[in-house]
Write a protein that holds these residues in place. Structure first.
Motif, short mmCIF file in Angstrom:
data_model
loop_
_atom_site.label_atom_id
_atom_site.label_comp_id
_atom_site.label_asym_id
_atom_site.label_seq_id
_atom_site.Cartn_x
_atom_site.Cartn_y
_atom_site.Cartn_z
N MET A 1 0.85 -1.17 0.00
CA MET A 1 0.00 0.00 0.00
C MET A 1 0.89 1.23 0.00
O MET A 1 1.90 1.28 0.68
CB MET A 1 -0.89 0.00 1.25
N ILE A 2 0.48 2.24 -0.76
CA ILE A 2 1.16 3.53 -0.79
C ILE A 2 0.19 4.57 -0.26
O ILE A 2 -0.95 4.66 -0.71
CB ILE A 2 1.60 3.90 -2.22
N THR A 3 0.66 5.33 0.71
CA THR A 3 -0.15 6.39 1.31
C THR A 3 0.53 7.72 1.08
O THR A 3 1.73 7.85 1.30
CB THR A 3 -0.35 6.16 2.82
N VAL A 4 -0.25 8.69 0.63
CA VAL A 4 0.25 10.05 0.44
C VAL A 4 -0.54 10.95 1.38
O VAL A 4 -1.77 10.96 1.35
CB VAL A 4 0.08 10.51 -1.02
N ASN A 5 0.18 11.62 2.26
CA ASN A 5 -0.43 12.64 3.11
C ASN A 5 -0.25 13.98 2.42
O ASN A 5 0.88 14.38 2.14
CB ASN A 5 0.24 12.69 4.48
N LEU A 6 -1.35 14.64 2.14
CA LEU A 6 -1.32 15.95 1.51
C LEU A 6 -1.84 16.98 2.50
O LEU A 6 -2.98 16.88 2.97
CB LEU A 6 -2.17 15.97 0.25
N TYR A 7 -1.00 17.94 2.82
CA TYR A 7 -1.38 19.03 3.71
C TYR A 7 -1.76 20.23 2.83
O TYR A 7 -0.92 20.79 2.15
CB TYR A 7 -0.22 19.42 4.63
N TYR A 8 -3.05 20.55 2.84
CA TYR A 8 -3.55 21.70 2.09
C TYR A 8 -3.60 22.90 3.02
O TYR A 8 -4.23 22.84 4.08
CB TYR A 8 -4.96 21.43 1.56
N THR A 9 -2.96 24.00 2.63
CA THR A 9 -2.96 25.20 3.44
C THR A 9 -3.44 26.38 2.61
O THR A 9 -3.04 26.53 1.45
CB THR A 9 -1.54 25.49 3.98
N GLY A 10 -4.30 27.17 3.22
CA GLY A 10 -4.82 28.36 2.56
C GLY A 10 -4.99 29.48 3.57
O GLY A 10 -4.33 29.50 4.61
N THR A 11 -5.91 30.38 3.28
CA THR A 11 -6.21 31.49 4.18
C THR A 11 -7.72 31.63 4.30
O THR A 11 -8.47 31.21 3.41
CB THR A 11 -5.62 32.82 3.66
N ASN A 12 -8.14 32.22 5.41
CA ASN A 12 -9.56 32.51 5.64
C ASN A 12 -10.47 31.30 5.47
O ASN A 12 -11.56 31.41 4.92
CB ASN A 12 -10.03 33.66 4.73
N GLY A 13 -9.99 30.13 5.89
CA GLY A 13 -10.81 28.92 5.84
C GLY A 13 -10.87 28.24 4.49
O GLY A 13 -11.69 27.35 4.28
N SER A 57 -4.72 6.73 0.24
CA SER A 57 -4.01 5.45 0.16
C SER A 57 -4.47 4.64 -1.04
O SER A 57 -5.67 4.58 -1.34
CB SER A 57 -4.25 4.63 1.43
N TRP A 58 -3.49 4.01 -1.68
CA TRP A 58 -3.73 3.23 -2.89
C TRP A 58 -3.04 1.88 -2.78
O TRP A 58 -2.03 1.75 -2.10
CB TRP A 58 -3.19 4.00 -4.11
N ILE A 59 -3.57 0.92 -3.51
CA ILE A 59 -3.04 -0.43 -3.45
C ILE A 59 -1.61 -0.52 -4.01
O ILE A 59 -0.79 -1.27 -3.51
CB ILE A 59 -3.99 -1.44 -4.13
N ASP A 60 -1.32 0.30 -5.05
CA ASP A 60 0.01 0.29 -5.64
C ASP A 60 0.21 1.51 -6.53
O ASP A 60 -0.72 2.31 -6.72
CB ASP A 60 0.27 -1.02 -6.42
N PHE A 92 4.39 7.45 1.86
CA PHE A 92 4.77 6.31 2.69
C PHE A 92 4.40 5.01 1.99
O PHE A 92 3.32 4.90 1.41
CB PHE A 92 4.05 6.34 4.05
N VAL A 93 5.28 4.03 2.07
CA VAL A 93 4.99 2.69 1.57
C VAL A 93 4.84 1.81 2.80
O VAL A 93 5.76 1.71 3.63
CB VAL A 93 6.12 2.16 0.65
N SER A 94 3.67 1.20 2.94
CA SER A 94 3.36 0.42 4.14
C SER A 94 3.95 -0.98 4.06
O SER A 94 4.06 -1.58 3.00
CB SER A 94 1.86 0.32 4.32
N GLU A 95 4.30 -1.46 5.23
CA GLU A 95 4.74 -2.84 5.41
C GLU A 95 3.77 -3.50 6.37
O GLU A 95 2.96 -2.84 7.02
CB GLU A 95 6.16 -2.86 5.99
N GLU A 96 3.87 -4.81 6.49
CA GLU A 96 3.06 -5.52 7.47
C GLU A 96 3.39 -5.00 8.85
O GLU A 96 4.55 -4.71 9.16
CB GLU A 96 3.34 -7.03 7.40
N ILE A 97 2.39 -4.89 9.71
CA ILE A 97 2.60 -4.38 11.06
C ILE A 97 3.49 -5.33 11.86
O ILE A 97 4.39 -4.90 12.55
CB ILE A 97 1.25 -4.15 11.78
N GLY A 98 3.26 -6.63 11.77
CA GLY A 98 4.11 -7.62 12.42
C GLY A 98 4.32 -7.38 13.89
O GLY A 98 3.38 -7.43 14.68
N CYS A 99 5.56 -7.09 14.28
CA CYS A 99 5.91 -7.00 15.69
C CYS A 99 5.23 -5.83 16.39
O CYS A 99 5.15 -5.81 17.62
CB CYS A 99 7.42 -6.93 15.86
#
Length: 106
Positions: A1-13, A57-60, A92-99
């Motif tokens: 899985m690939i996750t992209v965090n996008l922080y959108y910033t603007g003004t006045n809401g 998040s996307w499968i690939d 971010f590229v996710s791995e198995e949580i495992g431990c």
């Protein structure tokens, strides 16, 4: 899985207004229904009211590439421009949580 965090910033809401329009217009739901999409969700920042976080998040990579080539991207880009948003992206590229599983409360 690939996750992209996008922080959108603007003004006045404007970042919150952008996220609200993405949801109310149905664009966000259309993206959630694209093949390979696992998560598309907006969050408000508690310490910066002018920033909204999108967790996408996307499968690939193939699914992300198809999304970027879709007509949906034009709609997103038009709304970003409308609200004059600036962005920071983290990938971010996710791995198995495992431990770490023993530390996750479900």
């Amino acid at each position: 899985m690939i996750t992209v965090n996008l922080y959108y910033t603007g003004t006045n809401g404007s970042a919150s207004a952008f996220a609200a329009e993405m949801e109310s217009s149905g664009v966000a739901d259309e993206i959630r229904n694209e093949p390979g999409n696992l998560r598309y969700q907006y969050f408000s920042s508690l310490n910066d009211p002018e920033t909204v976080l999108l967790i996408d998040s996307w499968i690939d990579q193939t699914a992300i590439d198809a999304h970027h080539a879709s007509p949906m991207m034009q709609k997103i880009m038009e709304l970003r421009e409308k609200y004059d948003l600036h962005m920071i992206a983290e990938r971010f590229v996710s791995e198995e949580i495992g431990c770490d599983e023993k530390f996750i409360r479900k």
